[in-house]
Structures are given as structure tokens and as C-alpha cells.
Design a protein around this motif. Structure first.
Motif, mmCIF file in Angstrom:
data_model
loop_
_atom_site.group_PDB
_atom_site.id
_atom_site.type_symbol
_atom_site.label_atom_id
_atom_site.label_comp_id
_atom_site.label_asym_id
_atom_site.label_seq_id
_atom_site.Cartn_x
_atom_site.Cartn_y
_atom_site.Cartn_z
ATOM 1 N N ALA A 2 0.818 -1.213 0.000
ATOM 2 C CA ALA A 2 0.000 0.000 0.000
ATOM 3 C C ALA A 2 0.851 1.263 0.000
ATOM 4 N N ASP A 3 1.921 1.270 0.802
ATOM 5 C CA ASP A 3 2.781 2.449 0.869
ATOM 6 C C ASP A 3 3.508 2.683 -0.455
ATOM 7 N N GLN A 4 4.008 1.600 -1.063
ATOM 8 C CA GLN A 4 4.705 1.722 -2.337
ATOM 9 C C GLN A 4 3.757 2.192 -3.434
ATOM 10 N N LEU A 5 2.518 1.677 -3.400
ATOM 11 C CA LEU A 5 1.537 2.086 -4.401
ATOM 12 C C LEU A 5 1.220 3.570 -4.272
ATOM 13 N N ALA A 6 1.088 4.048 -3.036
ATOM 14 C CA ALA A 6 0.839 5.465 -2.812
ATOM 15 C C ALA A 6 2.015 6.302 -3.319
ATOM 16 N N GLN A 7 3.225 5.820 -3.096
ATOM 17 C CA GLN A 7 4.414 6.522 -3.569
ATOM 18 C C GLN A 7 4.448 6.554 -5.092
ATOM 19 N N LEU A 8 4.107 5.420 -5.723
ATOM 20 C CA LEU A 8 4.087 5.357 -7.180
ATOM 21 C C LEU A 8 3.088 6.355 -7.752
ATOM 22 N N LYS A 9 1.889 6.390 -7.186
ATOM 23 C CA LYS A 9 0.863 7.310 -7.687
ATOM 24 C C LYS A 9 1.326 8.760 -7.557
ATOM 25 N N LYS A 10 2.037 9.075 -6.471
ATOM 26 C CA LYS A 10 2.549 10.434 -6.308
ATOM 27 C C LYS A 10 3.617 10.736 -7.349
ATOM 28 N N GLN A 11 4.504 9.758 -7.596
ATOM 29 C CA GLN A 11 5.543 9.961 -8.600
ATOM 30 C C GLN A 11 4.933 10.190 -9.977
ATOM 31 N N LEU A 12 3.928 9.409 -10.316
ATOM 32 C CA LEU A 12 3.259 9.561 -11.609
ATOM 33 C C LEU A 12 2.545 10.905 -11.687
ATOM 34 N N SER A 13 1.877 11.284 -10.588
ATOM 35 C CA SER A 13 1.170 12.554 -10.562
ATOM 36 C C SER A 13 2.134 13.730 -10.702
ATOM 37 N N ASP A 14 3.278 13.663 -10.013
ATOM 38 C CA ASP A 14 4.272 14.728 -10.096
ATOM 39 C C ASP A 14 4.815 14.872 -11.514
ATOM 40 N N ALA A 15 4.875 13.741 -12.239
ATOM 41 C CA ALA A 15 5.376 13.764 -13.615
ATOM 42 C C ALA A 15 4.281 14.124 -14.616
ATOM 43 N N GLY A 16 3.031 14.231 -14.127
ATOM 44 C CA GLY A 16 1.927 14.567 -15.014
ATOM 45 C C GLY A 16 1.396 13.383 -15.785
ATOM 46 N N ILE A 17 1.714 12.164 -15.347
ATOM 47 C CA ILE A 17 1.316 10.953 -16.065
ATOM 48 C C ILE A 17 0.048 10.383 -15.440
ATOM 49 N N THR A 18 -0.977 10.208 -16.224
ATOM 50 C CA THR A 18 -2.228 9.640 -15.722
ATOM 51 C C THR A 18 -2.654 8.419 -16.536
ATOM 52 N N THR A 19 -2.932 8.640 -17.804
ATOM 53 C CA THR A 19 -3.348 7.538 -18.674
ATOM 54 C C THR A 19 -2.512 7.532 -19.944
ATOM 55 N N GLU A 20 -2.551 6.427 -20.662
ATOM 56 C CA GLU A 20 -1.841 6.339 -21.926
ATOM 57 C C GLU A 20 -2.748 5.755 -22.999
ATOM 58 N N LYS A 21 -2.499 6.159 -24.217
ATOM 59 C CA LYS A 21 -3.215 5.641 -25.374
ATOM 60 C C LYS A 21 -2.378 4.525 -25.982
ATOM 61 N N VAL A 22 -2.947 3.330 -26.126
ATOM 62 C CA VAL A 22 -2.232 2.177 -26.672
ATOM 63 C C VAL A 22 -2.900 1.736 -27.963
ATOM 64 N N ASP A 23 -2.118 1.626 -29.016
ATOM 65 C CA ASP A 23 -2.587 1.090 -30.299
ATOM 66 C C ASP A 23 -1.691 -0.073 -30.687
ATOM 67 N N ILE A 24 -2.287 -1.177 -31.100
ATOM 68 C CA ILE A 24 -1.506 -2.323 -31.561
ATOM 69 C C ILE A 24 -2.026 -2.789 -32.914
ATOM 70 N N TRP A 25 -1.134 -3.390 -33.685
ATOM 71 C CA TRP A 25 -1.474 -3.966 -34.976
ATOM 72 C C TRP A 25 -1.050 -5.432 -34.959
ATOM 73 N N VAL A 26 -1.940 -6.306 -35.412
ATOM 74 C CA VAL A 26 -1.746 -7.752 -35.309
ATOM 75 C C VAL A 26 -1.878 -8.376 -36.694
ATOM 76 N N ASP A 27 -0.949 -9.267 -37.046
ATOM 77 C CA ASP A 27 -1.026 -9.891 -38.370
ATOM 78 C C ASP A 27 -2.003 -11.064 -38.374
ATOM 79 N N ASP A 28 -2.129 -11.739 -39.508
ATOM 80 C CA ASP A 28 -3.095 -12.834 -39.639
ATOM 81 C C ASP A 28 -2.684 -14.088 -38.888
ATOM 82 N N ASN A 29 -1.446 -14.101 -38.354
ATOM 83 C CA ASN A 29 -0.987 -15.217 -37.521
ATOM 84 C C ASN A 29 -1.163 -14.918 -36.034
ATOM 85 N N ASP A 30 -1.905 -13.855 -35.718
ATOM 86 C CA ASP A 30 -2.142 -13.435 -34.332
ATOM 87 C C ASP A 30 -0.865 -13.008 -33.620
#
Length: 296
Positions: free
Chosen positions: A217-245
Motif C-alpha cells: 500500500a505504501d509503495q503504491l501510494a508513492q508510485l501514484k505520487k511519482q506519476l502525478s508529479d510527472a503529469g502521467i495519468t493515462t496512456e493511449k495504446v494502439d496495436i497492430w496484429v497480423d493474420d498469424n495473431d
């Protein structure tokens, strides 16, 4: 530039090499809209079953060649290429070239003008930054990094990085989309001559990191603060997959306080032979030793 500053810069630059490998498999950034998600071109179907097949197939492929680019605000931009394997932790060799940003400028001032070679092993990695590094490290060309030591230096964010580097595979981008609850099938597109299916979604970085790590719990709280201080909240992920999966391309985009985050990686030659030879101990210096000298 004095010796203390140069040593600290080498350590900082080489730590960034860890993120080169993470973004080759899975990374984190911030939310940024994609024009392809806003028009009639988006095909809203349930892609969960398809993505689960892609996750299993890509994870089971064991190795691949990777080629990509990463931009982290005005701090740095780089390109990377090489081959990685993931049967027993992340292993392989990647060549990294800093192409812009304050990091590249500092490296050039210190005499680092060419590519940087990084070799990844289960418990850590080594980086060769050329002759300029040897001048600051007693003639030794390679800097070694242990994931446990990096985690200790970086706190909660270091623990997440350690978990990703030791356990990550290219299918992590697929897992991110499955965990997001916001997955769209965009359509069929060409990726370097290969017809591929495009999927897109938005991921909560802190929530996903908590799910994929053993933080208390303490580490998670620290991580969230580090992300917040860096301005990081969410990310957009795009992937492309071939016909062989199999995953053939992954793009992660976002926004940090220091500017845009953008990572694009192409995957090919699944099952390729991967090697990562350890350099001679006589030509290797531990990054903790450089840190101690840099602060003395």
C-alpha cells in the motif's frame, strides 16, 4: 563539464536505457486522442477473444526483432533496434541512438556521439557508451546495472520498472488493452507491407502498474505520487496484429509535464536467435561505484 557532472550524466543516461527496453515491450505515458478513434472508421466490436489469442500467441513466440523510436518530452528522443527474448526474463541486445533532447546534447558535449549498446539479462543489464565512458571509469567501457539496485534508487517507480524488465514480454501491450476496458477494433491497415488488424484503447497507468506488480500500500501510494508529479495519468495504446495473431506494431502516446511521450515499436522475425554475451569483468564498472564517485 567537471568529472562529477560527467559521471552523473552517464549514470542518468544509462538508466534511460532501461526505458528503451521497457518501451520495446510495454511502457507508460499519458492520454492523447487519436483521430482514427473519432470518425466513422472505428469498428465497434467486441475484440476481447481475439486479443486473448494474440496475447497467447505472441507470448509463446519466445523472441523477436524490434525496431522503434521513443520521445520523452524535451528530455530525450531515441531510436532503438535489436533482438529480444522472453522465455526466462528479458534477454537480448539493443542498439540505442539518442537523436535529440537535452540528454543527447549533454552526451555530445561529453564525447558520446555514436550508438549505445545495451545487453539485457535476467537480473540486470550492461551498457557500452564508448571511449568517453572509459575515460571516466578507469578505462572500463561497460556500466552494469542490477535491477534490485535500480529499484532501491528509484523507489516505487523502480520496483515497477524492475518487475517489467524481469517479467515483460511484447504481449504486455495486448494485456494493457485487455485490462483497460476501453478496447476498439479500428480496422485493417498496412504495416510495412503486412496486412494487420488495428486495436486501440486507453489505459490508466497507475491502476495497471498496481495490477501488474507486487507493490504494498505504501509503495503504491508513492508510485501514484511519482506519476502525478510527472503529469502521467493515462496512456493511449494502439496495436497492430497480423493474420498469424502476432503483434507487428505497437504505439503508446501521452502527455507528461515535460512534454509528449511517444513510443513506436515494430516487431518481426518471431523465433529469431537472440544472444547477449556478458562483457569481461575487467572492462565493466558497477553503476553504484560511479554514483559514489559522482557524489564524492
Amino acid at each position: 563539464m567537471n568529472t562529477k557532472t560527467v559521471r552523473h550524466m552517464y549514470v542518468t543516461a544509462a538508466v534511460a536505457v532501461a526505458f528503451a527496453s521497457i518501451t520495446s515491450c510495454n511502457g507508460s505515458g499519458g492520454e492523447q486522442d487519436s483521430k482514427q478513434d473519432r470518425g466513422a472508421g472505428v469498428v465497434k466490436v467486441d475484440p476481447i477473444a481475439a486479443l486473448r489469442s494474440v496475447q497467447a500467441k505472441t507470448k509463446g513466440a519466445d523472441s523477436a526483432r524490434v525496431e522503434g523510436t521513443t520521445v520523452m518530452g524535451d528530455a530525450m528522443s531515441m531510436k532503438q533496434s535489436g533482438a529480444i527474448a522472453w522465455t526466462d526474463g528479458l534477454t537480448g541486445t539493443i542498439e540505442i541512438t539518442y537523436t535529440g533532447g537535452t540528454m543527447a546534447d549533454s552526451l555530445k558535449q561529453a564525447g558520446v556521439n555514436g550508438p549505445i549498446e545495451a545487453r539485457y539479462f535476467k537480473e540486470g543489464y550492461v551498457v557500452n557508451m564508448g571511449a568517453a565512458t572509459a575515460q571516466q571509469s578507469g578505462g572500463k567501457h561497460w556500466i552494469s546495472y542490477d535491477y534490485d539496485d535500480l529499484a532501491e534508487v528509484a523507489g516505487a517507480a523502480g520496483e515497477v520498472m524492475k518487475d517489467q524488465l524481469q517479467n515483460t514480454t511484447p504481449d504486455q501491450g495486448v494485456k494493457s488493452l485487455l485490462a483497460s476496458g476501453d478496447v476498439k477494433k479500428v480496422g485493417r491497415e498496412d504495416v510495412r507491407g503486412v496486412t494487420a488488424t488495428h486495436y486501440s484503447g486507453t489505459v490508466d497507468v497507475a491502476e495497471l502498474s498496481a495490477k501488474n506488480s507486487s507493490l504494498d500500500a505504501d509503495q503504491l501510494a508513492q508510485l501514484k505520487k511519482q506519476l502525478s508529479d510527472a503529469g502521467i495519468t493515462t496512456e493511449k495504446v494502439d496495436i497492430w496484429v497480423d493474420d498469424n495473431d502476432l503483434l507487428v506494431k505497437k504505439v503508446e502516446r501521452g502527455q507528461m509535464k515535460t512534454g509528449e511521450f511517444n513510443s513506436t515499436v515494430f516487431y518481426s522475425d518471431y523465433g529469431t536467435k537472440v544472444s547477449a554475451e556478458r562483457p569481461a569483468a575487467s572492462d565493466t564498472v558497477d553503476f553504484r561505484e560511479l554514483m559514489q564517485k559522482g557524489t564524492s
